[in-house]
Design a protein around this motif. Structure first.
Motif, mmCIF file in Angstrom:
data_model
loop_
_atom_site.group_PDB
_atom_site.id
_atom_site.type_symbol
_atom_site.label_atom_id
_atom_site.label_comp_id
_atom_site.label_asym_id
_atom_site.label_seq_id
_atom_site.Cartn_x
_atom_site.Cartn_y
_atom_site.Cartn_z
ATOM 1 N N ALA A 288 0.827 -1.207 0.000
ATOM 2 C CA ALA A 288 0.000 0.000 0.000
ATOM 3 C C ALA A 288 0.860 1.256 0.000
ATOM 4 N N MET A 289 1.979 1.204 0.720
ATOM 5 C CA MET A 289 2.865 2.356 0.797
ATOM 6 C C MET A 289 3.489 2.692 -0.553
ATOM 7 N N MET A 290 3.861 1.652 -1.299
ATOM 8 C CA MET A 290 4.556 1.876 -2.563
ATOM 9 C C MET A 290 3.612 1.935 -3.758
ATOM 10 N N ARG A 291 2.324 1.682 -3.560
ATOM 11 C CA ARG A 291 1.373 1.701 -4.669
ATOM 12 C C ARG A 291 1.312 3.056 -5.387
ATOM 13 N N PRO A 292 1.333 4.200 -4.680
ATOM 14 C CA PRO A 292 1.326 5.470 -5.416
ATOM 15 C C PRO A 292 2.497 5.624 -6.383
ATOM 16 N N PHE A 293 3.652 5.089 -6.008
ATOM 17 C CA PHE A 293 4.801 5.145 -6.910
ATOM 18 C C PHE A 293 4.557 4.293 -8.152
ATOM 19 N N LEU A 294 3.935 3.130 -7.949
ATOM 20 C CA LEU A 294 3.667 2.242 -9.078
ATOM 21 C C LEU A 294 2.650 2.878 -10.027
ATOM 22 N N ASP A 295 1.611 3.481 -9.470
ATOM 23 C CA ASP A 295 0.617 4.149 -10.317
ATOM 24 C C ASP A 295 1.263 5.284 -11.121
ATOM 25 N N ARG A 296 2.143 6.029 -10.472
ATOM 26 C CA ARG A 296 2.831 7.107 -11.176
ATOM 27 C C ARG A 296 3.779 6.553 -12.236
ATOM 28 N N HIS A 297 4.378 5.408 -11.934
ATOM 29 C CA HIS A 297 5.276 4.756 -12.896
ATOM 30 C C HIS A 297 4.518 4.395 -14.175
ATOM 31 N N VAL A 298 3.335 3.821 -14.005
ATOM 32 C CA VAL A 298 2.516 3.457 -15.166
ATOM 33 C C VAL A 298 2.127 4.714 -15.943
ATOM 34 N N ALA A 299 1.739 5.758 -15.227
ATOM 35 C CA ALA A 299 1.317 6.987 -15.894
ATOM 36 C C ALA A 299 2.456 7.608 -16.703
ATOM 37 N N LEU A 300 3.664 7.609 -16.151
ATOM 38 C CA LEU A 300 4.800 8.207 -16.853
ATOM 39 C C LEU A 300 5.276 7.336 -18.013
ATOM 40 N N ALA A 301 5.230 6.004 -17.836
ATOM 41 C CA ALA A 301 5.636 5.103 -18.920
ATOM 42 C C ALA A 301 4.610 5.115 -20.050
ATOM 43 N N ASP A 302 3.346 5.309 -19.692
ATOM 44 C CA ASP A 302 2.246 5.487 -20.646
ATOM 45 C C ASP A 302 2.133 4.353 -21.678
ATOM 46 N N PRO A 303 2.002 3.094 -21.214
ATOM 47 C CA PRO A 303 1.836 1.984 -22.162
ATOM 48 C C PRO A 303 0.404 1.910 -22.690
ATOM 49 N N ASP A 304 0.226 1.202 -23.790
ATOM 50 C CA ASP A 304 -1.122 0.932 -24.301
ATOM 51 C C ASP A 304 -1.784 -0.197 -23.511
ATOM 52 N N VAL A 305 -0.963 -1.174 -23.117
ATOM 53 C CA VAL A 305 -1.473 -2.372 -22.438
ATOM 54 C C VAL A 305 -0.557 -2.698 -21.262
ATOM 55 N N VAL A 306 -1.170 -3.131 -20.158
ATOM 56 C CA VAL A 306 -0.415 -3.570 -18.982
ATOM 57 C C VAL A 306 -0.595 -5.073 -18.818
ATOM 58 N N VAL A 307 0.500 -5.781 -18.600
ATOM 59 C CA VAL A 307 0.453 -7.210 -18.306
ATOM 60 C C VAL A 307 0.881 -7.404 -16.852
ATOM 61 N N ILE A 308 -0.017 -7.967 -16.062
ATOM 62 C CA ILE A 308 0.256 -8.204 -14.642
ATOM 63 C C ILE A 308 0.752 -9.638 -14.514
ATOM 64 N N MET A 309 2.036 -9.780 -14.265
ATOM 65 C CA MET A 309 2.686 -11.088 -14.389
ATOM 66 C C MET A 309 3.150 -11.594 -13.024
ATOM 67 N N GLY A 310 2.406 -12.561 -12.472
ATOM 68 C CA GLY A 310 2.806 -13.150 -11.195
ATOM 69 C C GLY A 310 1.714 -13.034 -10.152
ATOM 70 N N SER A 311 1.726 -13.952 -9.202
ATOM 71 C CA SER A 311 0.656 -14.014 -8.195
ATOM 72 C C SER A 311 0.702 -12.836 -7.229
ATOM 73 N N VAL A 312 1.911 -12.414 -6.819
ATOM 74 C CA VAL A 312 2.015 -11.284 -5.893
ATOM 75 C C VAL A 312 1.552 -10.008 -6.567
ATOM 76 N N ALA A 313 1.997 -9.803 -7.812
ATOM 77 C CA ALA A 313 1.583 -8.616 -8.556
ATOM 78 C C ALA A 313 0.073 -8.599 -8.746
ATOM 79 N N CYS A 314 -0.500 -9.747 -9.042
ATOM 80 C CA CYS A 314 -1.942 -9.835 -9.257
ATOM 81 C C CYS A 314 -2.700 -9.511 -7.969
ATOM 82 N N ALA A 315 -2.268 -10.088 -6.854
ATOM 83 C CA ALA A 315 -2.940 -9.846 -5.579
ATOM 84 C C ALA A 315 -2.809 -8.390 -5.151
ATOM 85 N N ALA A 316 -1.680 -7.765 -5.489
ATOM 86 C CA ALA A 316 -1.448 -6.381 -5.086
ATOM 87 C C ALA A 316 -2.260 -5.393 -5.905
ATOM 88 N N LEU A 317 -2.569 -5.750 -7.156
ATOM 89 C CA LEU A 317 -3.160 -4.778 -8.071
ATOM 90 C C LEU A 317 -4.621 -5.040 -8.419
#
Length: 263
Positions: free
Chosen positions: A178-207
């Motif tokens: 939860a603490m690092m989620r704002p950084f991840l959201d900002r990372h996605v916004a700055l990278a600006d991909p067309d598609v996101v692939v959530i790869m892995g069980s921890v990543a899936c549970a977190a997002l």
């Protein structure tokens, strides 16, 4: 009637008592020490006197709110990486060898969000390393993608949901996610991909809310306003080769989406 002692007589008697070894003044009546307490009587303030100030409490800042403000202030990926690496409230940064921010080509159409680094990734300083990296490159190549591709159409950009290895490769603390989620959201916004692939069980549970990776994989969802697809990680496929059939189906669904179709 006895006359009162004068000063010099009283002084002489006191000096005599001291010479005799008296070291404490006694009362006229016996003192019952069993009834004594250490409690100091409350002092009543004088009329009009200001009340004494109480202890000052210093409120600790909310780490999630602080992370959000810090992440939003980053104008680009380089500034975001510096802000994440120096984010004091996250204790994971003190126990990891490497800060693992990202790999691949920023600005790529596809962004992979991966599980936190394990031992090999921590040593290499990359989001995926060892046999898992080899398998991931083969998986991407099968649908015409590569982390090394120079053009954004074929390139892939990847980042872990936590940039530091967790001691003992244990499951992450929800507070850290939860603490690092704002950084991840900002990372996605700055990278600006067309598609996101959530790869892995921890990543899936977190997002994603609503179940584990085995239930959600292959089903398109949305993350930060972008289409997102949960799939198995290379490490899972190495440990469970039977799951490669499902992973191949998910990769084909990703290719169809990138080619302009709906999977």
């Amino acid at each position: 009637m006895e006359s009162a002692l004068d000063y010099w007589s009283a002084r002489a008697l006191l000096d005599w008592q001291i010479e005799m070894g008296a070291d404490e003044a006694m009362l006229d009546a016996p003192l019952d020490r069993y009834t004594l307490t250490d409690t100091r009587p409350a002092m009543t303030p004088a009329p009009g006197a200001a009340a004494a100030p109480g202890p000052v409490r210093i409120e600790e800042p909310d780490p999630v709110a602080l992370a959000h403000a810090t992440a939003e202030a980053a104008p680009d990926l380089e500034a975001l990486a510096a802000a994440m690496e120096g984010f004091e409230p996250c204790d994971l940064r003190r126990g990891a060898r490497s800060f693992v921010f990202a790999a691949g080509r920023a600005g790529a159409r596809v962004m992979l969000l991966l599980d936190p680094p394990h031992r090999e990734e921590d040593r290499a300083g990359t989001p995926v390393a060892g046999p898992a990296a080899v398998l991931l490159e083969r998986m991407l190549a099968a649908i015409g993608l590569s982390a090394e591709a120079p053009d954004a159409e074929r390139a892939v950009y990847m980042a872990p949901v936590l940039p530091w290895r967790i001691p003992g490769d244990r499951a992450p603390d929800p507070k850290d996610l939860a603490m690092m989620r704002p950084f991840l959201d900002r990372h996605v916004a700055l990278a600006d991909p067309d598609v996101v692939v959530i790869m892995g069980s921890v990543a899936c549970a977190a997002l994603i809310k609503g179940g584990g990776l085995h239930r959600l994989r292959g089903r398109w969802t949305e993350l930060s306003g972008r289409p997102a697809l949960p799939i198995f990680s290379p490490a899972h496929l190495i440990a469970n080769p039977v799951a490669k059939r499902e992973a191949w189906a998910d990769l084909l669904a990703l290719k169809t989406r990138l080619d302009g179709g709906m999977a």
